[in-house]
Scaffold this motif. Structure first.
Motif, mmCIF file in Angstrom:
data_model
loop_
_atom_site.group_PDB
_atom_site.id
_atom_site.type_symbol
_atom_site.label_atom_id
_atom_site.label_comp_id
_atom_site.label_asym_id
_atom_site.label_seq_id
_atom_site.Cartn_x
_atom_site.Cartn_y
_atom_site.Cartn_z
ATOM 1 N N GLY A 9 0.830 -1.205 0.000
ATOM 2 C CA GLY A 9 0.000 0.000 0.000
ATOM 3 C C GLY A 9 0.863 1.252 0.000
ATOM 4 N N VAL A 10 1.926 1.244 0.817
ATOM 5 C CA VAL A 10 2.861 2.376 0.851
ATOM 6 C C VAL A 10 3.470 2.581 -0.532
ATOM 7 C CG1 VAL A 10 5.077 3.179 1.766
ATOM 8 C CG2 VAL A 10 3.402 2.166 3.314
ATOM 9 N N PHE A 11 3.840 1.470 -1.187
ATOM 10 C CA PHE A 11 4.446 1.560 -2.515
ATOM 11 C C PHE A 11 3.482 2.197 -3.523
ATOM 12 C CE2 PHE A 11 5.075 -0.416 -6.734
ATOM 13 C CZ PHE A 11 6.305 0.144 -7.049
ATOM 14 N N PHE A 12 2.228 1.740 -3.533
ATOM 15 C CA PHE A 12 1.251 2.292 -4.483
ATOM 16 C C PHE A 12 1.088 3.798 -4.279
ATOM 17 C CE2 PHE A 12 -0.967 -2.083 -4.797
ATOM 18 C CZ PHE A 12 -0.169 -2.410 -5.878
ATOM 19 N N PHE A 13 0.928 4.191 -3.010
ATOM 20 C CA PHE A 13 0.767 5.626 -2.739
ATOM 21 C C PHE A 13 2.040 6.391 -3.097
ATOM 22 C CE2 PHE A 13 -2.963 5.028 0.234
ATOM 23 C CZ PHE A 13 -3.804 5.817 -0.524
ATOM 24 N N ALA A 14 3.205 5.781 -2.818
ATOM 25 C CA ALA A 14 4.471 6.446 -3.130
ATOM 26 C C ALA A 14 4.602 6.691 -4.625
ATOM 27 C CB ALA A 14 5.639 5.619 -2.607
ATOM 28 N N VAL A 15 4.195 5.695 -5.429
ATOM 29 C CA VAL A 15 4.236 5.887 -6.888
ATOM 30 C C VAL A 15 3.338 7.047 -7.288
ATOM 31 C CG1 VAL A 15 3.608 4.880 -9.120
ATOM 32 C CG2 VAL A 15 4.840 3.498 -7.448
ATOM 33 N N SER A 16 2.138 7.102 -6.713
ATOM 34 C CA SER A 16 1.226 8.195 -7.058
ATOM 35 C C SER A 16 1.839 9.542 -6.660
ATOM 36 C CB SER A 16 -0.146 7.993 -6.395
ATOM 37 O OG SER A 16 -0.118 8.370 -5.035
ATOM 38 N N GLY A 17 2.555 9.573 -5.532
ATOM 39 C CA GLY A 17 3.225 10.806 -5.108
ATOM 40 C C GLY A 17 4.331 11.200 -6.066
ATOM 41 N N SER A 18 5.136 10.232 -6.490
ATOM 42 C CA SER A 18 6.222 10.510 -7.425
ATOM 43 C C SER A 18 5.694 10.977 -8.784
ATOM 44 C CB SER A 18 7.087 9.253 -7.624
ATOM 45 O OG SER A 18 7.932 9.067 -6.522
ATOM 46 N N LEU A 19 4.587 10.366 -9.218
ATOM 47 C CA LEU A 19 3.998 10.771 -10.499
ATOM 48 C C LEU A 19 3.538 12.223 -10.446
ATOM 49 C CD1 LEU A 19 1.915 7.575 -11.403
ATOM 50 C CD2 LEU A 19 3.806 8.527 -12.738
ATOM 51 N N LEU A 20 2.908 12.605 -9.343
ATOM 52 C CA LEU A 20 2.456 13.985 -9.215
ATOM 53 C C LEU A 20 3.662 14.927 -9.111
ATOM 54 C CD1 LEU A 20 0.058 15.858 -9.083
ATOM 55 C CD2 LEU A 20 -0.043 15.539 -6.626
ATOM 56 N N ALA A 21 4.699 14.492 -8.398
ATOM 57 C CA ALA A 21 5.917 15.296 -8.283
ATOM 58 C C ALA A 21 6.531 15.537 -9.660
ATOM 59 C CB ALA A 21 6.923 14.609 -7.363
ATOM 60 N N ALA A 22 6.524 14.497 -10.501
ATOM 61 C CA ALA A 22 7.068 14.626 -11.848
ATOM 62 C C ALA A 22 6.250 15.630 -12.661
ATOM 63 C CB ALA A 22 7.063 13.262 -12.541
ATOM 64 N N ARG A 23 4.935 15.546 -12.529
ATOM 65 C CA ARG A 23 4.069 16.483 -13.260
ATOM 66 C C ARG A 23 4.277 17.915 -12.804
ATOM 67 N NH1 ARG A 23 -2.122 15.579 -13.410
ATOM 68 N NH2 ARG A 23 -1.825 13.754 -12.071
ATOM 69 N N ARG A 24 4.607 18.098 -11.532
ATOM 70 C CA ARG A 24 4.825 19.433 -10.991
ATOM 71 C C ARG A 24 6.249 19.917 -11.236
ATOM 72 N NH1 ARG A 24 0.257 19.965 -10.713
ATOM 73 N NH2 ARG A 24 -1.161 20.392 -8.973
#
Lengths: 179, 179, 179
Positions: A9-24
């Motif tokens: 679960g931590v991994f899935f959320f972490a990926v979503s965080g990294s994806l948003l960070a990349a977009r920003r």
């Protein structure tokens, strides 16, 4: 076993965080920070409310999922950055896992089923909310086009009900497949 | 009695959360989530700092105020949505109630009057802050046109002073009418 | 001694909060609120995770740094308001102090060095993050032009390593000068 699901679960959320960070346009340090906050956020809130030391601050293994997620998004998948879809999918997967694991952890700590459902939803919603608020985005749980929060909540309530009926074994799959 | 006042405070904040959700175009699920976060937020922060399990996770009755608030705003008052005024009024009412109940709960837990005042203000400010930050709005406590935070803080300090002087009865009204 | 460093860290963060409040046009009450949230935020998160009552709610002296910071920014330095530089400097100074004090406090509480580093970084990053999120600004830790978060984190890790090696005295200076 619960540890594995929690780390997943931590991994899935972490990926979503990294994806948003990349977009920003955040750099790799910012990406790791946002991945960690998204991945750990919900669990920290859950454990604080349960009155235990947050697992992310007990077990050093918790560092691994955000690290992998950051490297994965940063080096392997730069083309994926602008897509909205993967962010939503990883968010929903993390949400489902945290809903079930949060509800079960609360039930095991002796909470009543109603409050346990609430805590499951809180821990599931927490990480994504922290991610979106930090990155200045309207939280995806409020997006009227996606109702992925509802099945997760229903899964959480279902687990609490099954617990009351005495079925306490591998109900994980049930909750996850609900989404 | 304190429970009733606490639930009333949760209800006021929940209405303010639902009103903002309506203005932002969130659907009914988002409205309920924002109502719950606004209503529970301040109390959760207060209870975590006091080191007790947050009341919202102990007593299932806490679900009722956000549920009523959401239904009320969603079905009964669609025309009210665009008005700024009701949001401010419910916000101020919740603020006053949480200031007094938070200060008293901190004093009862043995905090010094100075820290108890700070915790009262923190719990009162917390819910609205969470609401505004999530909905991407400059927090209303920072609005220079409205100084409603000041009377609430003064009420909180007044309660702590009265407590020190030995007056510990129904000082609720005092704090509330201060606003 | 640790108290002095902690209060100094609170002061630095409080100044950065007041400076941002000035830039956003908040009045003096809003400035004090943002100064307090920025100054106390990281320490509250740190203490909650450690399972102790947050120091800001135990020791009334903690009120002094935000009060001085607010008055200083409001009355003494109105011309400084539009400059970005001082905000960054005070932010970095607070970050360095909180990283070291947070890591040491966690180590003293018996955390493993890895988790202690994480908690040091969390407490250091917390205050500034709360400030920027509340004032609707992309958090400065995510600014790709400034890598001041990295030396702070390295200082935090260094302190944890020195602790493991048995060097537990005045390693403060080391961490601070790292920035």
């Amino acid at each position: 076993m619960p540890l594995f699901f929690d780390l997943l679960g931590v991994f899935f959320f972490a990926v979503s965080g990294s994806l948003l960070a990349a977009r920003r346009g955040f750099d790799i340090v910012g990406s790791f920070l946002l991945a960690g906050m998204t991945g750990f956020g919900g669990g920290i809130v859950r454990d604080l409310i349960l009155g235990v030391v947050p697992t992310a601050f007990v077990n050093p293994f918790y560092f691994i999922p955000p690290a992998i997620a950051t490297l994965l998004v940063y080096f392997v998948a730069p083309g994926v950055q602008r897509l909205v879809r993967p962010l939503l999918i990883f968010d929903a997967a993390g949400l489902a896992l945290f809903c079930t694991s949060g509800t079960i952890k609360a039930l095991e700590a002796g909470m009543n089923p109603f409050s346990a459902t609430l805590l499951g939803v809180t821990s599931a919603v927490g990480g994504g909310l922290i991610r979106d608020v930090i990155a200045n985005k309207t939280p995806s749980i409020f997006d009227p086009h996606d109702i992925y929060a509802v099945p997760a909540m229903m899964g959480s309530g279902l687990i609490a009900m099954l617990w009351m009926l005495g079925i306490r074994g591998w109900t994980w799959e049930l909750g996850v497949t609900a989404v």
